[in-house]
Write an enzyme that holds these catalytic residues in place. Sequence first.
Site, PDB file in Angstrom:
ATOM      1  N   PRO A  55      66.588  64.628  22.067  1.00  0.00           N
ATOM      2  CA  PRO A  55      67.476  63.458  22.031  1.00  0.00           C
ATOM      3  C   PRO A  55      68.035  63.123  20.652  1.00  0.00           C
ATOM      4  O   PRO A  55      68.763  62.152  20.504  1.00  0.00           O
ATOM      5  CB  PRO A  55      66.557  62.332  22.515  1.00  0.00           C
ATOM      6  CG  PRO A  55      65.207  62.725  22.003  1.00  0.00           C
ATOM      7  CD  PRO A  55      65.161  64.232  22.130  1.00  0.00           C
ATOM      8  N   GLY A  56      67.658  63.899  19.626  1.00  0.00           N
ATOM      9  CA  GLY A  56      68.253  63.690  18.312  1.00  0.00           C
ATOM     10  C   GLY A  56      67.293  63.314  17.207  1.00  0.00           C
ATOM     11  O   GLY A  56      67.726  62.982  16.103  1.00  0.00           O
ATOM     12  N   LYS A  66      60.398  76.673  17.266  1.00  0.00           N
ATOM     13  CA  LYS A  66      59.198  76.401  18.051  1.00  0.00           C
ATOM     14  C   LYS A  66      58.933  77.540  19.012  1.00  0.00           C
ATOM     15  O   LYS A  66      59.855  78.125  19.577  1.00  0.00           O
ATOM     16  CB  LYS A  66      59.377  75.105  18.849  1.00  0.00           C
ATOM     17  CG  LYS A  66      58.226  74.815  19.815  1.00  0.00           C
ATOM     18  CD  LYS A  66      58.337  73.454  20.442  1.00  0.00           C
ATOM     19  CE  LYS A  66      59.445  73.359  21.463  1.00  0.00           C
ATOM     20  NZ  LYS A  66      59.508  72.012  22.058  1.00  0.00           N
TER      21      LYS A  66
END
Length: 246
Positions: free
Chosen positions: A83-84, A194
Amino acid sequence: MAGYLKLVCVSFQRQGFHTVGSRCKNRTGAEHLWLTRHLRDPFVKAAKVESYRCRSAFKLLEVNERHQILRPGLRVLDCGAAPGAWSQVAVQKVNAAGTDPSSPVGFVLGVDLLHIFPLEGATFLCPADVTDPRTSQRILEVLPGRRADVILSDMAPNATGFRDLDHDRLISLCLTLLSVTPDILQPGGTFLCKTWAGSQSRRLQRRLTEEFQNVRIIKPEASRKESSEVYFLATQYHGRKGTVKQ
């Protein structure tokens, strides 16, 4: 105590402890356990107090505090940005919003399949698939000088519930992103991605070792202890012979 942990502790003390019983009514046992853990998580509390969009901000804050991968003036490509939260950290650290007039102004570009709400100092391409060649072209058109100094990836595929399959799909995502670095990443640049630990991790590590001078594996404090999540941090990009575009 590290700076990011001090921030978490102070935020946790500000918010204090709240009962979660009322929020867990009419939920299944698994939902109850997840919600209880979530509401008691100090990183969740700290993210709320510090106005980060999610707790993952503290993973990047820790990596940056230890390895100084973000600094004023750098151009950052944030993949899987929704989401930022990572874009929020990047904007702060590279001075993308120009809040420090005495420091160089950086640039942050976030890309995700999901919608991302606007953020001052960041540019978002969404919905956009970073593995699509058309998106790569759009990225080059938006990045100043058609280059990024840092590529961040917190991408993850939708979980299937089959651990090995999910691991393989995430490794494939990382390798696909790595395949476009010759076009996007500045020589000497940084790549942080990741992954979930598993049988294909060494394959990704070998590729990174071929293209970067230094590669290390990091398990941030904000990663849940029971999670197999780890991050590969690769610095000093040189590419494989004949692949880096000057």
